[in-house]
Motif scaffolding. Structure first.
Motif, mmCIF file in Angstrom:
data_model
loop_
_atom_site.group_PDB
_atom_site.id
_atom_site.type_symbol
_atom_site.label_atom_id
_atom_site.label_comp_id
_atom_site.label_asym_id
_atom_site.label_seq_id
_atom_site.Cartn_x
_atom_site.Cartn_y
_atom_site.Cartn_z
ATOM 1 N N VAL B 146 0.840 -1.201 0.000
ATOM 2 C CA VAL B 146 0.000 0.000 0.000
ATOM 3 C C VAL B 146 0.876 1.252 0.000
ATOM 4 O O VAL B 146 0.681 2.181 -0.793
ATOM 5 N N ALA B 147 1.901 1.249 0.890
ATOM 6 C CA ALA B 147 2.790 2.406 0.986
ATOM 7 C C ALA B 147 3.535 2.607 -0.331
ATOM 8 O O ALA B 147 3.700 3.732 -0.811
ATOM 9 N N PHE B 148 3.940 1.512 -0.920
ATOM 10 C CA PHE B 148 4.653 1.571 -2.204
ATOM 11 C C PHE B 148 3.791 2.258 -3.269
ATOM 12 O O PHE B 148 4.247 3.127 -4.000
ATOM 13 N N HIS B 149 2.514 1.876 -3.306
ATOM 14 C CA HIS B 149 1.647 2.434 -4.349
ATOM 15 C C HIS B 149 1.262 3.874 -4.084
ATOM 16 O O HIS B 149 0.929 4.614 -4.997
ATOM 17 N N ARG B 150 1.317 4.272 -2.799
ATOM 18 C CA ARG B 150 1.018 5.664 -2.513
ATOM 19 C C ARG B 150 2.070 6.536 -3.199
ATOM 20 O O ARG B 150 1.783 7.612 -3.685
ATOM 21 N N VAL B 151 3.296 6.020 -3.285
ATOM 22 C CA VAL B 151 4.372 6.768 -3.924
ATOM 23 C C VAL B 151 4.378 6.506 -5.433
ATOM 24 O O VAL B 151 4.382 7.426 -6.242
ATOM 25 N N ALA B 152 4.334 5.235 -5.806
ATOM 26 C CA ALA B 152 4.547 4.864 -7.214
ATOM 27 C C ALA B 152 3.372 5.263 -8.095
ATOM 28 O O ALA B 152 3.559 5.714 -9.215
#
Lengths: 138, 236
Positions: B146-152
């Motif tokens: 989830v955190a990854f996709h918030r950035v990516a």
């Protein structure tokens, strides 16, 4: 001339002959054949006069000829890997589209519906590297 | 299963085509499809080159049985089933996992969201309700995703790798999965973020069984998925 030099020259010459034969049969393009022949010829020149690589290397600020060859080799190998990887990606993509179309057709045919009644929504887009004439072999 | 609790308009159910990617799920697939078809008659199973008799099970379970002759991955199977359903006039496309971890009543709620026009895409959100049902290791892994996709992807979602989704026909037509393997779940989030389609997250319950956990991703798989996703993005 050492035995290894003779071996190297013979091997490179064999590659050169193969390239010419392939080009004459039309198996590879003429431009590609000429480029590869240039590489092979350079190889033969360097095999005959190994010190030449050092002369060239010194001229561009590299101390040894073997280092120059190593750097060039690294570049060529990296590029080769990338090119093959990209090609593989494209082939995998095309395989998926093909497998998909087969799956859908098989399922539709099973119900006695006419094949190809549905247009393929532009999924199989034509590609630049396809042979002229719809990719059919002559 | 509590299929009595599932109430949905007949025409809405008929317009919804449920796509199930199947890879070596012979043990469970028949039951999963049977329970689904009690509510949603149009179930498309895409056997992704299984070698365990899944194909026979799938063919007996639904008239819409498709087969990949060569294994192409879950993303590819979903896209195949979606393309098939769209050609047959589906009004909505649902994604459903073959291993029995999803609940039909959750799907029905999500379908209603899309059918009522509340959103173009409904995504299952396993963190929307009782989080303690999600095993701790799984929770950590998914929170990282989830955190990854918030950035990516620049989109804030609660749950990014949930196999339960419902797409309206226009949304399904616009979102074409090209990531053949597991990175499709990441790809779909990018496509959603860029499309401007209206998304709603619907709390769902994942039934973690020994079977579904054994078939699920190992945490190292997360890195593989991330790698495939990043390469796919870099190369287009």
């Amino acid at each position: 001339m050492t035995a290894f030099q003779i071996f190297l020259i013979a091997a490179l010459a064999a590659v050169g002959v193969t390239l010419v034969a392939l080009a004459l049969r039309g198996a590879i393009g003429r431009v590609a054949a000429l480029l590869w022949l240039a590489v092979v010829s350079a190889g033969i020149v360097f095999a005959v006069a190994p010190n030449l690589t050092t002369v060239i290397a010194r001229a561009i600020g590299i101390s040894r000829g073997t280092d120059l060859l190593l750097y060039l080799l690294v570049l060529v190998v990296l590029y080769g890997f990338l090119a093959i990887y990209l090609k593989l990606r494209r082939v995998r993509r095309e395989l998926t589209l093909l497998v998909r179309e087969l799956a859908i057709r098989e399922a539709s045919a099973g119900r006695g519906e006419p094949r190809g009644e549905v247009e393929p929504r532009g999924e199989v887009e034509p590609r630049g590297d396809r042979e002229p004439g719809g990719g059919r072999t002559p | 299963m509590a299929e009595t609790a599932v109430s949905i308009d007949r025409s809405v159910a008929l317009g919804t085509w449920v796509v199930i990617p199947v890879f070596n799920e012979a043990v469970v697939i028949a039951r999963v499809v049977r329970e689904l078809r009690e509510v949603f008659p149009n179930v498309v199973c895409v056997d992704d080159g299984s070698g365990d008799g899944s194909w026979e099970a799938v063919r007996a379970a639904t008239p819409h049985a498709l087969r990949h002759l060569v294994n192409r991955g879950q993303g590819a199977a979903l896209q195949t089933g979606t393309a098939y359903a769209l050609r047959r006039g589906a009004e909505r496309i649902a994604h459903f996992d073959a291993d029995g971890q999803h609940r039909v009543e959750d799907l029905a709620r999500m379908v209603r969201c899309v059918a009522d026009g509340d959103c173009d895409i409904a995504l299952g959100d396993r963190f929307g309700g009782d989080v303690t049902r999600v095993p701790a290791g799984r929770r950590l892994l998914l929170r990282c995703a989830v955190a990854f996709h918030r950035v990516a992807s620049g989109i804030a979602l609660n749950d990014v790798h949930n196999g339960l989704r419902v797409l309206s026909r226009p949304a399904a037509e616009r979102i074409e999965l090209t990531a053949d393997r597991m990175a499709h779940a990441s790809e779909i989030i990018d496509l959603i973020a860029r499309s401007g389609l209206r998304v709603r997250q619907v709390p769902v319950t994942i039934d973690y069984t020994d079977y579904s956990r054994a078939k699920g991703q190992h945490w190292t798989g997360g890195f593989r998925i991330m790698f495939h996703y990043l390469v796919g993005r870099a190369l287009g």
